[in-house]
Design a protein around this motif. Structure first.
Motif, PDB file in Angstrom:
ATOM      1  N   PRO A   3       0.689  -1.224   0.072  1.00 19.53           N
ATOM      2  CA  PRO A   3       0.187   0.011  -0.060  1.00 19.53           C
ATOM      3  C   PRO A   3       0.735   1.226   0.121  1.00 19.53           C
ATOM      4  CG  PRO A   3       0.008  -1.060   2.085  1.00 19.53           C
ATOM      5  CD  PRO A   3       0.530  -2.056   1.198  1.00 19.53           C
ATOM      6  N   ASP A   4       0.448   2.308  -0.708  1.00 18.88           N
ATOM      7  CA  ASP A   4       1.014   3.498  -0.923  1.00 18.88           C
ATOM      8  C   ASP A   4       0.581   4.259   0.540  1.00 18.88           C
ATOM      9  OD1 ASP A   4       2.181   5.923  -1.458  1.00 18.88           O
ATOM     10  OD2 ASP A   4       1.139   6.354  -3.244  1.00 18.88           O
ATOM     11  N   LEU A   5       1.495   4.687   1.477  1.00 24.53           N
ATOM     12  CA  LEU A   5       1.357   5.245   2.458  1.00 24.53           C
ATOM     13  C   LEU A   5       1.831   6.878   2.417  1.00 24.53           C
ATOM     14  CD1 LEU A   5       2.255   2.922   5.429  1.00 24.53           C
ATOM     15  CD2 LEU A   5      -0.050   3.452   4.530  1.00 24.53           C
ATOM     16  N   SER A   6       2.021   7.353   1.205  1.00 18.83           N
ATOM     17  CA  SER A   6       2.639   8.532   1.073  1.00 18.83           C
ATOM     18  C   SER A   6       1.613   9.824   1.066  1.00 18.83           C
ATOM     19  CB  SER A   6       3.147   8.979  -0.542  1.00 18.83           C
ATOM     20  OG  SER A   6       2.379   8.502  -1.320  1.00 18.83           O
ATOM     21  N   GLY A   7       0.216   9.417   0.902  1.00 19.50           N
ATOM     22  CA  GLY A   7      -0.614  10.361   1.013  1.00 19.50           C
ATOM     23  C   GLY A   7      -1.367  10.443   2.465  1.00 19.50           C
ATOM     24  N   LEU A   8      -1.160   9.411   3.093  1.00 12.12           N
ATOM     25  CA  LEU A   8      -1.761   9.586   4.558  1.00 12.12           C
ATOM     26  C   LEU A   8      -1.880  10.797   5.253  1.00 12.12           C
ATOM     27  CD1 LEU A   8      -3.306   7.661   6.506  1.00 12.12           C
ATOM     28  CD2 LEU A   8      -1.144   6.936   7.318  1.00 12.12           C
ATOM     29  N   ALA A  28      -7.320  -1.830  -1.762  1.00 15.15           N
ATOM     30  CA  ALA A  28      -7.674  -3.187  -1.220  1.00 15.15           C
ATOM     31  C   ALA A  28      -7.081  -3.538  -0.012  1.00 15.15           C
ATOM     32  CB  ALA A  28      -7.358  -4.137  -2.310  1.00 15.15           C
ATOM     33  N   PRO A  29      -5.906  -3.102   0.225  1.00 13.38           N
ATOM     34  CA  PRO A  29      -5.045  -3.530   1.572  1.00 13.38           C
ATOM     35  C   PRO A  29      -5.716  -2.737   2.666  1.00 13.38           C
ATOM     36  CG  PRO A  29      -3.114  -2.926  -0.076  1.00 13.38           C
ATOM     37  CD  PRO A  29      -4.714  -2.567  -0.684  1.00 13.38           C
ATOM     38  N   TYR A  30      -6.186  -1.555   2.375  1.00 19.62           N
ATOM     39  CA  TYR A  30      -6.841  -0.715   3.456  1.00 19.62           C
ATOM     40  C   TYR A  30      -8.287  -1.382   3.994  1.00 19.62           C
ATOM     41  CZ  TYR A  30      -3.112   2.493   2.836  1.00 19.62           C
ATOM     42  OH  TYR A  30      -1.854   3.179   2.628  1.00 19.62           O
ATOM     43  N   VAL A  31      -8.895  -1.580   2.719  1.00 20.16           N
ATOM     44  CA  VAL A  31     -10.083  -2.331   2.880  1.00 20.16           C
ATOM     45  C   VAL A  31      -9.986  -3.607   3.671  1.00 20.16           C
ATOM     46  CG1 VAL A  31     -12.123  -3.717   1.864  1.00 20.16           C
ATOM     47  CG2 VAL A  31     -11.368  -1.514   0.798  1.00 20.16           C
ATOM     48  N   SER A  32      -9.014  -4.668   3.674  1.00 20.96           N
ATOM     49  CA  SER A  32      -8.801  -5.478   4.447  1.00 20.96           C
ATOM     50  C   SER A  32      -8.384  -5.160   5.821  1.00 20.96           C
ATOM     51  CB  SER A  32      -7.615  -6.252   3.790  1.00 20.96           C
ATOM     52  OG  SER A  32      -7.993  -7.212   2.776  1.00 20.96           O
ATOM     53  N   MET A  33      -7.960  -4.009   6.001  1.00 24.06           N
ATOM     54  CA  MET A  33      -7.466  -3.736   7.658  1.00 24.06           C
ATOM     55  C   MET A  33      -8.503  -3.234   8.145  1.00 24.06           C
ATOM     56  SD  MET A  33      -4.047  -1.216   6.789  1.00 24.06           S
ATOM     57  CE  MET A  33      -2.851  -1.646   5.702  1.00 24.06           C
ATOM     58  N   ALA A  34      -9.500  -2.329   7.196  1.00 20.59           N
ATOM     59  CA  ALA A  34     -10.804  -1.828   8.089  1.00 20.59           C
ATOM     60  C   ALA A  34     -11.645  -3.198   8.330  1.00 20.59           C
ATOM     61  CB  ALA A  34     -11.632  -1.023   7.158  1.00 20.59           C
ATOM     62  N   LYS A  35     -11.699  -4.185   7.529  1.00 21.13           N
ATOM     63  CA  LYS A  35     -12.697  -5.117   7.680  1.00 21.13           C
ATOM     64  C   LYS A  35     -12.450  -6.150   8.854  1.00 21.13           C
ATOM     65  CE  LYS A  35     -15.874  -8.342   6.274  1.00 21.13           C
ATOM     66  NZ  LYS A  35     -15.718  -9.429   7.473  1.00 21.13           N
ATOM     67  N   ILE A  79      -3.128  -8.616   4.456  1.00 24.78           N
ATOM     68  CA  ILE A  79      -2.467  -7.725   4.855  1.00 24.78           C
ATOM     69  C   ILE A  79      -0.889  -7.857   5.080  1.00 24.78           C
ATOM     70  CG2 ILE A  79      -2.021  -6.183   6.974  1.00 24.78           C
ATOM     71  CD1 ILE A  79      -5.132  -6.421   7.509  1.00 24.78           C
ATOM     72  N   ALA A  80      -0.498  -9.106   5.498  1.00 27.69           N
ATOM     73  CA  ALA A  80       0.639  -9.579   5.726  1.00 27.69           C
ATOM     74  C   ALA A  80       1.559  -9.834   4.483  1.00 27.69           C
ATOM     75  CB  ALA A  80       0.587 -11.134   6.343  1.00 27.69           C
ATOM     76  N   LYS A  81       0.762 -10.112   3.157  1.00 29.47           N
ATOM     77  CA  LYS A  81       1.529 -10.304   1.940  1.00 29.47           C
ATOM     78  C   LYS A  81       1.722  -8.794   1.709  1.00 29.47           C
ATOM     79  CE  LYS A  81      -0.337 -14.255  -0.250  1.00 29.47           C
ATOM     80  NZ  LYS A  81      -1.031 -14.859  -1.486  1.00 29.47           N
ATOM     81  N   ASN A  82       1.085  -8.025   1.860  1.00 34.57           N
ATOM     82  CA  ASN A  82       1.604  -6.502   1.399  1.00 34.57           C
ATOM     83  C   ASN A  82       2.503  -6.101   2.382  1.00 34.57           C
ATOM     84  OD1 ASN A  82      -0.185  -5.060  -0.693  1.00 34.57           O
ATOM     85  ND2 ASN A  82      -1.604  -6.577   0.591  1.00 34.57           N
ATOM     86  N   GLY A 118       5.842  -7.478   1.320  1.00 30.49           N
ATOM     87  CA  GLY A 118       6.224  -6.871   0.003  1.00 30.49           C
ATOM     88  C   GLY A 118       6.911  -5.222  -0.019  1.00 30.49           C
ATOM     89  N   ARG A 119       6.582  -4.594   1.456  1.00 27.38           N
ATOM     90  CA  ARG A 119       6.680  -3.237   1.350  1.00 27.38           C
ATOM     91  C   ARG A 119       8.170  -3.045   1.379  1.00 27.38           C
ATOM     92  NH1 ARG A 119       3.624   0.452   3.956  1.00 27.38           N
ATOM     93  NH2 ARG A 119       2.472  -1.153   5.054  1.00 27.38           N
ATOM     94  N   VAL A 120       8.689  -1.935   0.679  1.00 19.30           N
ATOM     95  CA  VAL A 120      10.000  -1.414   0.829  1.00 19.30           C
ATOM     96  C   VAL A 120      10.220   0.058   1.348  1.00 19.30           C
ATOM     97  CG1 VAL A 120      12.052  -0.796  -0.628  1.00 19.30           C
ATOM     98  CG2 VAL A 120      10.646  -2.544  -1.601  1.00 19.30           C
TER      99      VAL A 120
END
Length: 417
Positions: free
Chosen positions: A3-8, A340-347, A400-403, A406-408
């Motif tokens: 997930p791109d957190l740059s705009g959070l 999608a990653p954020y939807v999973s976090m919320a769900k 969530i774990a897969k994302n 894969g995070r750099v």
């Protein structure tokens, strides 16, 4: 893709002026129309018993009043003109009266997801026959994906067959948790099954529109949730040599899995938004109870343990709301795939929060909390089920774990030594 957190931090979560106006109107509608109607709704359900799935008349009355106020089809940005972020604030309010308010606004599951599918992928003929009546609120629909014989959290396991035979498709299979199918207003099922088991796993499935009165469609039973029968029903449905025109295919052959993901993304976050409303109602009930109940010589509100429970509940709700709002913002600006990653976090997180808050409210109510004198037991049962439907927690945690793997990271202290 991580997930791109740059705009959070920079994300603007302010509601639009129109959404703020709608929110005021909706609050007035809830206070003056919906909450007073709850008694009539439940009285009708109690008098007619769990086998009666007709809609209580008060709901149809509320739908007319909601239309008059412009509170109609707010869930669909292409129709309502508001964003998903705007809708998040409105959906939360409807969650205060989950059995009544969403339908009064024509924003009830599973119809919202089905309308989104038809809006995005339906042919002009399919839209005329089914989408428009659904948008008008004159019919209801159901979504038949989950199967009793396989682990349906992995949609590629689905075994229902959809076989081409000339100008028709023939459907055979057994579904359950087909929500809405018991309602006599339900006119169409969106059925997911396999059209070609020889293709790659995610290209085997298709979706097809099946009128509920088609020969071979049997509503076997309504499945209760924690002993409660929903007015619309959560049904087991048997399909035996069901024939429908080939033109009833939704999208193309092999696109069923992709369509399901498109449907479930916004649907999942809508459920989370409404769950926040339920948590807020539980908080209100808890606050009222602890201020009015005397134990050991003083109000419960003065007990340190109760104060901690109240504070923990408020912290959790506010955090969950911010996650829902940001997820909605990502959907608006970057689409379902990026969100999608954020939807999973919320769900995962929002039902947990709702359950914790509802459970604390039950506890401070004592014996009343586990009775039907207050709505907490029904709220708890639904939100416990929410940890399973639309993907169980374990599936979303896996995403969530897969994302995360894969995070750099932008910072690299481990590589600086």
């Amino acid at each position: 893709m991580s997930p791109d957190l740059s705009g959070l931090v920079e994300a603007d979560l302010t509601l639009s002026p129109r959404a703020r106006d709608l929110r005021k109107t909706l609050i007035e509608f809830m206070n003056n129309e919906v909450f007073p109607a709850e008694h009539a709704y439940h009285a009708h359900r109690k008098a007619n018993g769990p086998d009666d799935h007709t809609v209580p008349p008060v709901v149809e009355e509320l739908k007319v009043k909601a239309k008059e106020r412009g509170l109609w089809n707010l869930f669909l940005p292409a129709v309502s003109g508001i964003s998903n972020l705007d809708y998040s604030a409105l959906a939360e309010i409807t969650g205060w009266s989950l059995e009544i308010a969403p339908e009064a606004l024509n924003c009830q599951a599973p119809d919202t997801g089905n309308m989104e599918l038809l809006h995005l992928f339906g042919t002009p003929e399919q839209k005329e026959q089914y989408l428009q009546p659904l948008l008008d609120g004159t019919i209801r629909s159901a979504f038949a994906m989950t199967e009793i014989a396989v682990a349906s959290s992995d949609a590629t396991n689905i075994e229902t067959s959809i076989v081409r035979d000339g100008d028709e498709y023939v459907i055979n299979g057994r579904k359950w948790w087909t929500s809405g199918a018991a309602d006599p207003r339900c006119k169409v099922l969106i059925v997911m099954g396999k059209t070609d088991p020889t293709l790659a796993r995610h290209r085997q499935q298709s979706m097809i529109l099946v009128p509920i009165e088609t020969p071979g469609v049997e509503i076997v039973r309504d499945v209760p949730v924690f002993g409660r029968h929903d007015q619309h029903g959560h049904c087991e449905v048997l399909f035996t040599d069901v024939r429908v025109p080939a033109t009833n295919l939704l999208g193309g052959e092999g696109e069923g899995f992709a369509l399901a993901q498109a449907r479930l993304g916004p649907g999942r976050i809508h459920h989370c938004m409404r769950a926040l409303g339920a948590a807020e109602r539980a908080m209100q009930l808890m606050s009222q109870r602890v201020q009015s109940r005397i134990a050991f010589g003083k109000p419960l509100a003065e007990q340190g343990m109760v104060q901690q429970q109240m504070a923990e509940s408020r912290l959790a709700i506010e955090q969950a709301r911010l996650l829902c709002q940001y997820t909605s913002k990502v959907i608006d600006e970057r689409g379902n795939k990026a969100a999608a990653p954020y939807v999973s976090m919320a769900k995962v997180s929002v039902p947990r929060v709702a359950l914790d808050v509802i459970d604390r409210a039950i506890q401070v109510h004592g014996g009343a909390g586990v009775s039907d004198d207050v709505p907490l037991t029904a709220m708890y049962g639904w939100h416990r089920a929410m940890r399973i439907f639309d993907g169980p927690d374990e599936v979303h945690l896996r995403t969530i774990a897969k994302n995360e793997l894969g995070r750099v990271a932008e910072l690299s202290p481990l590589g600086s030594a």
